[in-house]
Design a protein around this motif. Structure first.
Motif, PDB file in Angstrom:
ATOM      1  N   TYR A  66       0.852  -1.196   0.000  1.00 52.89           N
ATOM      2  CA  TYR A  66       0.000   0.000   0.000  1.00 52.89           C
ATOM      3  C   TYR A  66       0.886   1.244   0.000  1.00 52.89           C
ATOM      4  CZ  TYR A  66      -3.158   3.693   1.459  1.00 52.89           C
ATOM      5  OH  TYR A  66      -3.868   4.876   1.525  1.00 52.89           O
ATOM      6  N   ASN A  67       0.862   1.982  -1.102  1.00 55.51           N
ATOM      7  CA  ASN A  67       1.590   3.252  -1.222  1.00 55.51           C
ATOM      8  C   ASN A  67       3.059   3.113  -0.798  1.00 55.51           C
ATOM      9  OD1 ASN A  67      -0.767   4.348  -2.151  1.00 55.51           O
ATOM     10  ND2 ASN A  67      -1.125   5.683  -0.390  1.00 55.51           N
ATOM     11  N   VAL A  68       3.741   2.171  -1.436  1.00 57.13           N
ATOM     12  CA  VAL A  68       5.158   1.921  -1.130  1.00 57.13           C
ATOM     13  C   VAL A  68       6.000   2.052  -2.394  1.00 57.13           C
ATOM     14  CG1 VAL A  68       4.969   0.538   0.980  1.00 57.13           C
ATOM     15  CG2 VAL A  68       4.572  -0.545  -1.240  1.00 57.13           C
ATOM     16  N   GLU A  69       5.735   3.064  -3.187  1.00 50.75           N
ATOM     17  CA  GLU A  69       6.460   3.231  -4.450  1.00 50.75           C
ATOM     18  C   GLU A  69       7.964   3.383  -4.238  1.00 50.75           C
ATOM     19  OE1 GLU A  69       5.644   8.074  -4.839  1.00 50.75           O
ATOM     20  OE2 GLU A  69       4.752   6.682  -6.275  1.00 50.75           O
ATOM     21  N   LYS A  70       8.391   3.858  -3.069  1.00 46.25           N
ATOM     22  CA  LYS A  70       9.818   4.024  -2.801  1.00 46.25           C
ATOM     23  C   LYS A  70      10.528   2.698  -2.554  1.00 46.25           C
ATOM     24  CE  LYS A  70       9.446   8.619  -0.646  1.00 46.25           C
ATOM     25  NZ  LYS A  70       9.701   9.393   0.608  1.00 46.25           N
ATOM     26  N   TYR A  71       9.773   1.707  -2.144  1.00 39.50           N
ATOM     27  CA  TYR A  71      10.413   0.493  -1.642  1.00 39.50           C
ATOM     28  C   TYR A  71      10.027  -0.802  -2.365  1.00 39.50           C
ATOM     29  CZ  TYR A  71      10.375   3.848   2.249  1.00 39.50           C
ATOM     30  OH  TYR A  71      10.474   4.981   3.013  1.00 39.50           O
ATOM     31  N   ILE A  72       8.921  -0.811  -3.090  1.00 37.35           N
ATOM     32  CA  ILE A  72       8.351  -2.077  -3.554  1.00 37.35           C
ATOM     33  C   ILE A  72       9.286  -2.848  -4.494  1.00 37.35           C
ATOM     34  CG2 ILE A  72       7.084  -0.964  -5.448  1.00 37.35           C
ATOM     35  CD1 ILE A  72       5.980  -4.032  -3.335  1.00 37.35           C
ATOM     36  N   VAL A  93      -0.287  -8.294  -2.859  1.00 36.03           N
ATOM     37  CA  VAL A  93      -1.637  -7.764  -2.707  1.00 36.03           C
ATOM     38  C   VAL A  93      -1.573  -6.241  -2.747  1.00 36.03           C
ATOM     39  CG1 VAL A  93      -3.733  -7.746  -1.324  1.00 36.03           C
ATOM     40  CG2 VAL A  93      -2.237  -9.752  -1.291  1.00 36.03           C
ATOM     41  N   ASN A  94      -2.007  -5.673  -3.875  1.00 32.44           N
ATOM     42  CA  ASN A  94      -2.081  -4.228  -4.000  1.00 32.44           C
ATOM     43  C   ASN A  94      -3.337  -3.758  -3.275  1.00 32.44           C
ATOM     44  OD1 ASN A  94      -1.783  -1.515  -4.892  1.00 32.44           O
ATOM     45  ND2 ASN A  94      -3.237  -1.941  -6.532  1.00 32.44           N
ATOM     46  N   GLN A 103       1.827   0.452 -10.693  1.00 30.05           N
ATOM     47  CA  GLN A 103       2.574   0.497 -11.945  1.00 30.05           C
ATOM     48  C   GLN A 103       3.945  -0.159 -11.798  1.00 30.05           C
ATOM     49  OE1 GLN A 103       0.838   3.146 -10.681  1.00 30.05           O
ATOM     50  NE2 GLN A 103      -0.834   2.902 -12.170  1.00 30.05           N
ATOM     51  N   LEU A 104       4.540  -0.006 -10.630  1.00 33.68           N
ATOM     52  CA  LEU A 104       5.851  -0.602 -10.384  1.00 33.68           C
ATOM     53  C   LEU A 104       5.760  -2.109 -10.201  1.00 33.68           C
ATOM     54  CD1 LEU A 104       7.277   2.136  -7.994  1.00 33.68           C
ATOM     55  CD2 LEU A 104       8.009   1.674 -10.340  1.00 33.68           C
ATOM     56  N   ILE A 105       4.625  -2.582  -9.762  1.00 39.25           N
ATOM     57  CA  ILE A 105       4.412  -4.034  -9.613  1.00 39.25           C
ATOM     58  C   ILE A 105       4.215  -4.705 -10.968  1.00 39.25           C
ATOM     59  CG2 ILE A 105       2.769  -5.766  -8.766  1.00 39.25           C
ATOM     60  CD1 ILE A 105       2.299  -3.969  -6.336  1.00 39.25           C
ATOM     61  N   LYS A 106       3.641  -3.983 -11.913  1.00 36.77           N
ATOM     62  CA  LYS A 106       3.209  -4.580 -13.180  1.00 36.77           C
ATOM     63  C   LYS A 106       4.283  -5.401 -13.890  1.00 36.77           C
ATOM     64  CE  LYS A 106       0.514  -3.557 -17.310  1.00 36.77           C
ATOM     65  NZ  LYS A 106      -0.469  -4.598 -16.925  1.00 36.77           N
ATOM     66  N   PRO A 107       5.517  -4.925 -14.023  1.00 40.07           N
ATOM     67  CA  PRO A 107       6.529  -5.748 -14.723  1.00 40.07           C
ATOM     68  C   PRO A 107       6.789  -7.094 -14.055  1.00 40.07           C
ATOM     69  CG  PRO A 107       7.262  -3.474 -14.523  1.00 40.07           C
ATOM     70  CD  PRO A 107       6.048  -3.592 -13.669  1.00 40.07           C
ATOM     71  N   SER A 145       6.195  -4.855   2.617  1.00 39.76           N
ATOM     72  CA  SER A 145       6.634  -4.335   1.322  1.00 39.76           C
ATOM     73  C   SER A 145       7.685  -3.236   1.405  1.00 39.76           C
ATOM     74  CB  SER A 145       5.429  -3.816   0.536  1.00 39.76           C
ATOM     75  OG  SER A 145       4.695  -2.891   1.306  1.00 39.76           O
ATOM     76  N   ASP A 146       7.997  -2.754   2.604  1.00 41.38           N
ATOM     77  CA  ASP A 146       9.101  -1.793   2.725  1.00 41.38           C
ATOM     78  C   ASP A 146      10.347  -2.457   3.320  1.00 41.38           C
ATOM     79  OD1 ASP A 146       7.896  -2.138   5.173  1.00 41.38           O
ATOM     80  OD2 ASP A 146       7.956  -0.031   5.752  1.00 41.38           O
TER      81      ASP A 146
END
Length: 363
Positions: A66-72, A93-94, A103-107, A145-146
């Protein structure tokens, strides 16, 4: 017992004589008052999950995001780049992220070992529960996730788990800060084939769990301190628990969105009591049995009080104490053999609020 504070405690404890009267009116007032500060979420940890009888994997890794774009990305790479002989599947689990996390999980969806679940925000428990609904592995692991899974973690944990047919294996962990990969001491476990459940760390992460332990359980939703469920309901089922000395997990410090950071000024600190009340009730309903149960309750009452003392007034702490006395009277199973917990037990049984507070402050 308390190190340098032991002498002070021994002297001051002789002056803690006043007893708190606890009756039906006091309990009713206490419940009303605490609910006016923070309402009981009234969740449940009981649910039927689908455990595949002949699983396809050795390990199912569950990562709520959840809102972890810096770390995911760093987190997922640490898991998927594990060099291991075991088959594992990763459930990401998003949980209704509103930043760039999805978006970062998608690849990573191109990896055959990855399953992504998208859902509206349900919190950490709700995210974990989404991935626990169907378990297709012998063992389950949780990774926040962080954080980062250390190199060789899967092999180290599963090698020991299969060798001992263990219910739970716990490894050591390290702490680090976001702005510098300088790791610091986290825990000091040794290679021990038999570990008491009450000696394990209270976090869900850093361990592998036999999947059957979750057959009838989920993480209660709507609460802080959801990992308390593992202490009371997961570990209480275990017959074989062991630890390993290897570092398996890297815990990111100073995430300012964390519960630890915010608990000093948030009424949700009362969730520590509410979730204790829930789990004690459901432990009894499930018919579990644990020789360390009284110590588990006493330890939890200490944690609950430590969290609440930062936020509640003196009178509200007395209300909380009254409710803890009632819980202990209802669910205790034996007398503790721990010197430290004996103090807490004495405070509860003699209704001595000041003795418990003195212990919490000085220990």
């Amino acid at each position: 017992m308390f190190g340098a504070n032991k002498a002070a405690f021994n002297v001051l404890s002789h002056f803690t004589k006043k007893r708190l009267e606890i009756n039906e009116d006091v309990v009713a007032t206490a419940l009303d008052k605490l609910n006016s500060i923070r309402r009981d979420p009234s969740g449940s940890s009981m649910r039927e999950n689908d455990i595949v009888e002949k699983p396809n994997y050795n390990l199912q890794i569950i990562i709520p995001a959840y809102n972890v774009e810096k770390y995911i990305e760093e987190c997922l790479n640490s898991v998927l780049k594990q060099d291991t002989k075991y088959k594992f599947i990763v459930y990401i689990v998003n949980d209704g992220s509103t930043d760039n996390t999805r978006q970062l999980i998608k690849p990573f969806e191109n990896d055959h070992r990855v399953v992504v679940i998208d859902q509206e925000n349900r919190g950490l428990s709700g995210a974990r529960n989404a991935a626990l609904k169907t378990i297709n592995a012998d063992y389950v692991m949780f990774v926040d996730s962080d954080d980062i899974l250390d190199e060789g973690a899967i092999d180290a944990l599963l090698n020991r788990a299969y060798a001992l047919n263990a219910d739970v294996i716990q490894g050591n962990f390290k702490r680090f800060k976001t702005d510098a990969k300088k790791y610091t001491f986290g825990s000091d476990l040794t290679d021990t084939p038999d570990t008491k459940s009450c000696d394990l760390l209270g976090f869900a992460w850093g361990k592998v769990y036999k999947s059957s332990l979750f057959s009838h359980l989920q993480f209660p939703e709507g609460y802080w301190y959801e990992d308390t469920m593992c202490n009371f309901l997961i570990l209480s089922q275990c017959r074989k628990i062991a630890s390993i000395s290897k570092n398996v997990y890297c815990y990111r410090k100073a995430n300012k969105n964390s519960i630890t950071h915010n608990t000093r000024s948030n009424p949700k600190c009362l969730d520590s009591y509410y979730i204790t009340k829930l789990l004690l009730k459901e432990y009894e309903q499930l018919g579990f049995s644990d020789e360390n149960y009284t110590d588990r309750i006493l330890n939890q009452i200490k944690f609950n009080t430590e969290r609440a003392v930062r936020f509640l007034s003196q009178q509200d702490l007395k209300y909380l104490f009254a409710l803890h006395c009632l819980l202990f009277d209802t669910y205790k199973t034996e007398t503790t053999n721990s010197d430290n917990n004996a103090i807490i037990q004495k405070a509860l049984e003699t209704r001595c609020f000041s003795l418990l507070m003195l212990y919490v402050i000085l220990c």
